[in-house]
Motif scaffolding. Sequence first.
Motif, PDB file in Angstrom:
ATOM      1  N   ASP A 256       0.820  -1.213   0.000  1.00 41.21           N
ATOM      2  CA  ASP A 256       0.000   0.000   0.000  1.00 41.21           C
ATOM      3  C   ASP A 256       0.862   1.275   0.000  1.00 41.21           C
ATOM      4  O   ASP A 256       0.357   2.362   0.277  1.00 41.21           O
ATOM      5  N   ILE A 257       2.165   1.132  -0.275  1.00 41.47           N
ATOM      6  CA  ILE A 257       3.041   2.286  -0.492  1.00 41.47           C
ATOM      7  C   ILE A 257       3.548   2.159  -1.923  1.00 41.47           C
ATOM      8  O   ILE A 257       4.297   1.221  -2.244  1.00 41.47           O
ATOM      9  N   ALA A 288       8.395  -4.863   7.632  1.00 37.24           N
ATOM     10  CA  ALA A 288       7.578  -6.077   7.725  1.00 37.24           C
ATOM     11  C   ALA A 288       6.160  -5.742   8.177  1.00 37.24           C
ATOM     12  O   ALA A 288       5.177  -6.289   7.650  1.00 37.24           O
ATOM     13  N   LEU A 289       6.038  -4.820   9.146  1.00 38.68           N
ATOM     14  CA  LEU A 289       4.714  -4.463   9.651  1.00 38.68           C
ATOM     15  C   LEU A 289       3.877  -3.771   8.586  1.00 38.68           C
ATOM     16  O   LEU A 289       2.640  -3.854   8.609  1.00 38.68           O
ATOM     17  N   GLN A 290       4.506  -3.077   7.661  1.00 41.47           N
ATOM     18  CA  GLN A 290       3.768  -2.425   6.587  1.00 41.47           C
ATOM     19  C   GLN A 290       3.003  -3.457   5.757  1.00 41.47           C
ATOM     20  O   GLN A 290       1.852  -3.249   5.379  1.00 41.47           O
ATOM     21  N   PHE A 291       3.661  -4.596   5.496  1.00 43.30           N
ATOM     22  CA  PHE A 291       2.997  -5.653   4.742  1.00 43.30           C
ATOM     23  C   PHE A 291       1.929  -6.350   5.590  1.00 43.30           C
ATOM     24  O   PHE A 291       0.901  -6.788   5.064  1.00 43.30           O
ATOM     25  N   GLU A 297      -5.687  -5.248   6.213  1.00 45.41           N
ATOM     26  CA  GLU A 297      -6.623  -4.353   5.543  1.00 45.41           C
ATOM     27  C   GLU A 297      -7.356  -5.073   4.414  1.00 45.41           C
ATOM     28  O   GLU A 297      -8.533  -4.790   4.136  1.00 45.41           O
ATOM     29  N   ARG A 298      -6.691  -6.041   3.771  1.00 42.30           N
ATOM     30  CA  ARG A 298      -7.329  -6.823   2.714  1.00 42.30           C
ATOM     31  C   ARG A 298      -8.239  -7.917   3.269  1.00 42.30           C
ATOM     32  O   ARG A 298      -8.874  -8.640   2.498  1.00 42.30           O
ATOM     33  N   GLY A 466       4.058   6.947   9.499  1.00 39.18           N
ATOM     34  CA  GLY A 466       4.483   5.627   9.070  1.00 39.18           C
ATOM     35  C   GLY A 466       5.704   5.681   8.181  1.00 39.18           C
ATOM     36  O   GLY A 466       6.583   6.537   8.331  1.00 39.18           O
ATOM     37  N   LEU A 467       5.724   4.814   7.203  1.00 38.65           N
ATOM     38  CA  LEU A 467       6.864   4.646   6.311  1.00 38.65           C
ATOM     39  C   LEU A 467       6.612   5.408   5.007  1.00 38.65           C
ATOM     40  O   LEU A 467       5.532   5.308   4.431  1.00 38.65           O
TER      41      LEU A 467
END
Length: 500
Positions: A256-257, A288-291, A297-298, A466-467
């Motif tokens: 999502d980035i 890793a947390l971003q994924f 979310e999905r 966030g990132l």
Amino acid sequence: MNHDPKASGKARTGVAGLDDILVGGLAPGHLFLLEGSPGTGKTTVALSFLLEGARLGEQGLYITLSETERELRDGARSHGWTIPDEVAVFELVPPESLLDAAQQQSLLYSSDLELGEATRQIFETFERVQPARVVLDSLSEIRLLAQSSLRYRRQILALKHYFARFGATVLLLDDLTSDALDKTVHSVAHGVIRLEELAPEYGAERRRLRVSKYRGQAFRGGFHDFAIKHGGVHVFPRLVAAEHRSGFDRHRMTSDIAELDALLGGGIEQGSSALVLGPAGTGKSTFALQFVAAAVERGEKAAIFVFDEELGLLFSRTRSMGFDLEQMRDSGALHIEQVDAAELSPGEFAHRVRQRVDIAQAKTVVIDSLNGYQAAMPDENALILHVHELLQYLNRQGATTFLTVAQHGLVGDMKSPVDITYLADTVILLRYFEATGQVRRAVSVIKKRTGAHEETIREYRISGNGLSLGKPLVGFQGVLRGVPTLVGNAAPLLSMPSAT
């Protein structure tokens, strides 16, 4: 291995992992040896074997030569067990006549009388109870009474043939206290199971078992970790990834980035593994947390196994970056677990990961970090094999795995405690670099088996939002070495927060 003991006609031991290793259990009507030093769990396994038989309606008999009946029942109660009427306990004690001083002055050795009397009592009890399952605890007493290896072997053979006439499944326990090098029973027994206890320099004891013999029967070889907990022995069979396959549709997992997904050539393929490398503080866990957040979310489920950071601190730190891990956990979408490497064997850890994937259907798994996982391993070579099997298993189940590794050093030449870059399908490299008098961070993808990826280096920032990633750093050279030089028209660096 998944086997049906009923279809195979096996006598289940009552220890699920052990039955898996034995391909269903013990062959009925045969004699088996369970050996190990005191404290390795032989009695607990033996009780599980008899209690499982009682649950199936089979009569059991526990013959104890070294432990009192009261001690045996107390040990069962410590696991929450009550020995039922279907399990008879026979405590073999020497007759009082053998303790008489006049008797000991006989020309016959008292050991001759004791061995014969012990055998007679065992046979009488067996004929009275008529059990289908028998436990004899322990062979050390019989070995001492026999005095010679010849008489000991003949006595074991006599017991074997006697029990075989009645079709009983027999488990002989040996605590290895009288003669650990005596292999007499190994040649007589139908199968041999050895329990071991290891004492690391730090942390709890580690236990493992190995089946060294099973006549006419395939079994899972090698060492398998196990633990003694409330409720009995828990065995964790060695993971063999080739035995586990599942069909699934591969698709790309996005973060999502947009800039990160572009760097990764569109994302990371489902059923692959990604290694995030970098020195301390570069944000390996954040990537890793971003994924994980994108997967939740999905509507997918995820699991995080944290070796290095305390969960309360992790929740607080990541909440400030926009990752509400507690809310994800409370909703049931995320399983997050603190792992104590000093208290957990690698086999049990792999078992826990498998449970989250098999039972909870987690499709994104994070192991943070491999440095903590290494602390649970006695040597590096074994670590590589464990990680290889675990990654292969997760890939075949359609789970996407993220591993983090903290490298030694901050800038310049980095050293990893263990090199598993060749195992991972994707390798993400994080680095510090100096520019405009500030310490900044850069990310690059140096490997991706499952497709093309950008060969650029991008700057990134971790903030309250966030990132975030910037454009490729095309105007710099030497970013990964930590001190870049300007070689052209530099792309603008990410704006840094102003000092307050």
